[in-house]
Motif scaffolding. Structure first.
Motif, short mmCIF file in Angstrom:
data_model
loop_
_atom_site.label_atom_id
_atom_site.label_comp_id
_atom_site.label_asym_id
_atom_site.label_seq_id
_atom_site.Cartn_x
_atom_site.Cartn_y
_atom_site.Cartn_z
N LEU A 82 -3.82 7.12 -5.58
CA LEU A 82 -4.05 7.09 -7.02
C LEU A 82 -5.17 8.06 -7.37
O LEU A 82 -6.24 8.02 -6.75
CB LEU A 82 -4.42 5.68 -7.48
CG LEU A 82 -3.42 4.58 -7.09
CD1 LEU A 82 -3.97 3.21 -7.47
CD2 LEU A 82 -2.07 4.83 -7.74
N SER A 87 -7.75 4.01 -12.31
CA SER A 87 -7.47 3.40 -11.01
C SER A 87 -8.60 3.66 -10.01
O SER A 87 -8.98 2.77 -9.25
CB SER A 87 -6.16 3.95 -10.43
OG SER A 87 -5.07 3.57 -11.25
N ARG A 112 -4.05 2.75 -2.59
CA ARG A 112 -3.62 1.40 -2.95
C ARG A 112 -2.53 0.98 -1.97
O ARG A 112 -1.54 1.71 -1.79
CB ARG A 112 -3.08 1.41 -4.39
CG ARG A 112 -2.50 0.10 -4.83
CD ARG A 112 -1.82 0.25 -6.19
NE ARG A 112 -1.05 -0.91 -6.51
CZ ARG A 112 -1.45 -1.91 -7.30
NH1 ARG A 112 -2.63 -1.84 -7.89
NH2 ARG A 112 -0.68 -2.94 -7.52
#
Length: 127
Positions: A82, A87, A112
């Motif tokens: 990301l 994020s 992630r």
């Protein structure tokens, strides 16, 4: 699988872990990292040009293992990189809550990992 109270504590205490990804030659690339786990999602902050980022982008597989004496935990899942500010800021805030506030880094991204499987030593997972 759910964490026991001891498992939740183990995953919030200050411990480093090892992130393993698959390299282009089929070997395992393993590096020490700090990570967080919230609602079945693990996050690692790193820099954009790192080998782990390239491996996640190309192959996606990720495993995080944390060990402290006889206690251990392994999280297995599919990773994504990301780069959007929101994020990355979320991952940094989570990291700062577990470890320390990292220095600013304009090359920072977040990995992630959607955790598909958790393994752990006795007493960390409800069986």
């Amino acid at each position: 699988m759910q964490l026991t109270p001891d498992g939740q504590q183990f995953l919030t205490d200050y411990h480093l872990a090892t992130l393993s990804t698959l390299a282009s030659d089929g070997t395992i690339h393993a590096v020490p990292v700090g990570f967080t786990l919230v609602d079945g999602v693990a996050r690692v902050i790193t820099r954009r040009g790192s080998v782990k980022v390239r491996n996640i982008r190309e192959r996606g597989h990720a495993t995080i293992s944390q060990v402290d004496g006889g206690r251990w935990f392994t999280l297995v899942g599919r990773g994504t990189v990301l780069e959007d500010a929101e994020s990355v800021a979320e991952a940094v805030a989570l990291y700062a809550g577990r470890y320390r506030q990292p220095q600013p880094n304009p090359e920072r991204v977040a990995i992630r990992i959607e955790v598909d499987r958790m393994l752990g030593s006795a007493g960390l997972l409800e069986r």
